[in-house]
Design an enzyme around this catalytic site. Structure first.
Site, PDB file in Angstrom:
ATOM      1  N   HIS A  11      -6.925  -5.716   2.103  1.00  0.00           N
ATOM      2  CA  HIS A  11      -5.786  -5.201   2.846  1.00  0.00           C
ATOM      3  C   HIS A  11      -5.297  -6.289   3.796  1.00  0.00           C
ATOM      4  O   HIS A  11      -6.091  -6.847   4.564  1.00  0.00           O
ATOM      5  CB  HIS A  11      -6.193  -3.999   3.707  1.00  0.00           C
ATOM      6  N   HIS A  50     -10.200  -5.244  -3.484  1.00  0.00           N
ATOM      7  CA  HIS A  50      -8.867  -5.454  -2.906  1.00  0.00           C
ATOM      8  C   HIS A  50      -9.011  -5.792  -1.443  1.00  0.00           C
ATOM      9  O   HIS A  50      -9.919  -5.319  -0.758  1.00  0.00           O
ATOM     10  CB  HIS A  50      -7.975  -4.218  -3.094  1.00  0.00           C
ATOM     11  N   ASP A  53       0.843  -1.190   0.000  1.00  0.00           N
ATOM     12  CA  ASP A  53       0.000   0.000   0.000  1.00  0.00           C
ATOM     13  C   ASP A  53       0.884   1.249   0.000  1.00  0.00           C
ATOM     14  O   ASP A  53       1.894   1.319   0.699  1.00  0.00           O
ATOM     15  CB  ASP A  53      -0.915  -0.005   1.230  1.00  0.00           C
ATOM     16  N   HIS A  65     -10.997  -7.454 -13.302  1.00  0.00           N
ATOM     17  CA  HIS A  65     -11.623  -6.313 -12.634  1.00  0.00           C
ATOM     18  C   HIS A  65     -12.952  -6.731 -12.022  1.00  0.00           C
ATOM     19  O   HIS A  65     -13.864  -7.165 -12.717  1.00  0.00           O
ATOM     20  CB  HIS A  65     -11.856  -5.156 -13.612  1.00  0.00           C
ATOM     21  N   HIS A  85     -11.771  -1.242  -7.333  1.00  0.00           N
ATOM     22  CA  HIS A  85     -11.314  -2.558  -7.814  1.00  0.00           C
ATOM     23  C   HIS A  85     -11.149  -3.386  -6.552  1.00  0.00           C
ATOM     24  O   HIS A  85     -10.375  -3.004  -5.660  1.00  0.00           O
ATOM     25  CB  HIS A  85      -9.993  -2.404  -8.579  1.00  0.00           C
TER      26      HIS A  85
HETATM   27  P1  DGP Z   1      -9.586   1.530   0.110  1.00  0.00           P
HETATM   28  O1  DGP Z   1      -9.742   2.752   0.929  1.00  0.00           O
HETATM   29  O2  DGP Z   1     -10.001   0.277   0.841  1.00  0.00           O
HETATM   30  O3  DGP Z   1     -10.206   1.673  -1.258  1.00  0.00           O
HETATM   31  O4  DGP Z   1      -8.008   1.353  -0.104  1.00  0.00           O
HETATM   32  C1  DGP Z   1      -7.301   1.799  -1.206  1.00  0.00           C
HETATM   33  C2  DGP Z   1      -5.856   1.746  -0.838  1.00  0.00           C
HETATM   34  O5  DGP Z   1      -5.098   1.902  -2.019  1.00  0.00           O
HETATM   35  C3  DGP Z   1      -5.403   2.836   0.123  1.00  0.00           C
HETATM   36  O6  DGP Z   1      -4.988   2.234   1.357  1.00  0.00           O
HETATM   37  C4  DGP Z   1      -4.237   3.501  -0.575  1.00  0.00           C
HETATM   38  C5  DGP Z   1      -3.909   2.566  -1.704  1.00  0.00           C
HETATM   39  N1  DGP Z   1      -3.471   3.221  -2.915  1.00  0.00           N
HETATM   40  C6  DGP Z   1      -4.110   4.213  -3.576  1.00  0.00           C
HETATM   41  N2  DGP Z   1      -3.423   4.554  -4.671  1.00  0.00           N
HETATM   42  C7  DGP Z   1      -2.327   3.745  -4.707  1.00  0.00           C
HETATM   43  C8  DGP Z   1      -1.243   3.606  -5.624  1.00  0.00           C
HETATM   44  O7  DGP Z   1      -1.135   4.301  -6.638  1.00  0.00           O
HETATM   45  N3  DGP Z   1      -0.311   2.673  -5.313  1.00  0.00           N
HETATM   46  C9  DGP Z   1      -0.398   1.880  -4.200  1.00  0.00           C
HETATM   47  N4  DGP Z   1       0.580   1.011  -3.986  1.00  0.00           N
HETATM   48  N5  DGP Z   1      -1.417   1.964  -3.337  1.00  0.00           N
HETATM   49  C10 DGP Z   1      -2.365   2.892  -3.591  1.00  0.00           C
END
Ligand code: DGP
Length: 114
Positions: A102, A100, A31, A47, A98
């Site tokens: 954590h 995901h 993240d 997707h 999309h």
């Molecule tokens: P959510 O809030 O559950 O949709 O989490 C999205 C997560 O994605 C957030 O913790 C930050 C991460 N994130 C957003 N943009 C990017 C990116 O460009 N690269 C990476 N590695 N993580 C990202």
């Protein structure tokens, strides 16, 4: 691939990421704004917008993800436990549309979920 989806672009390599795992169906990367010493995002390569979009036709991706999660946790040294979270929709503050999961760990996490 959805052309306007951030995580589809990461999976395709169009946007760089710190990859921790990849196979034919699953991609995992760190993240960008970690909320714990270990904070990995695990995504299906297909997707799917959110947990709300899981169907009998695509649920095998979710099963594959949950087979991979323990492998990532072990590789990251999360021997004392970890948390798996998916945010779904506006009330859950899902920011990337999309699906995901954590993986959070590497410290004692707060016991309240909301
Ligand atoms: P959510 O809030 O559950 O949709 O989490 C999205 C997560 O994605 C957030 O913790 C930050 C991460 N994130 C957003 N943009 C990017 C990116 O460009 N690269 C990476 N590695 N993580 C990202």
């Amino acid at each position: 691939m959805m052309s306007d989806c951030l995580f589809c672009k990461i999976i395709a390599g169009e946007i760089p990421s710190a990859k921790v795992y990849e196979d034919d169906a699953v991609y995992a990367f760190r993240d960008i704004a970690p909320m714990a010493p270990v904070h990995v995002l695990v995504v299906p390569k297909q997707h799917i917008a959110s947990a709300d979009g899981i169907t009998p036709e695509n649920s095998a991706y979710v099963a594959r993800i949950f087979e991979v999660i323990p492998k990532i946790a072990a590789a990251e040294g999360l021997t004392n436990g970890y948390r798996v979270i998916t945010n779904c929709g506006e009330d859950a503050c899902q920011s990337v549309k999309h699906l995901h999961f954590h993986i959070l760990g590497g410290k004692k996490l707060p016991d309240q979920m909301a």
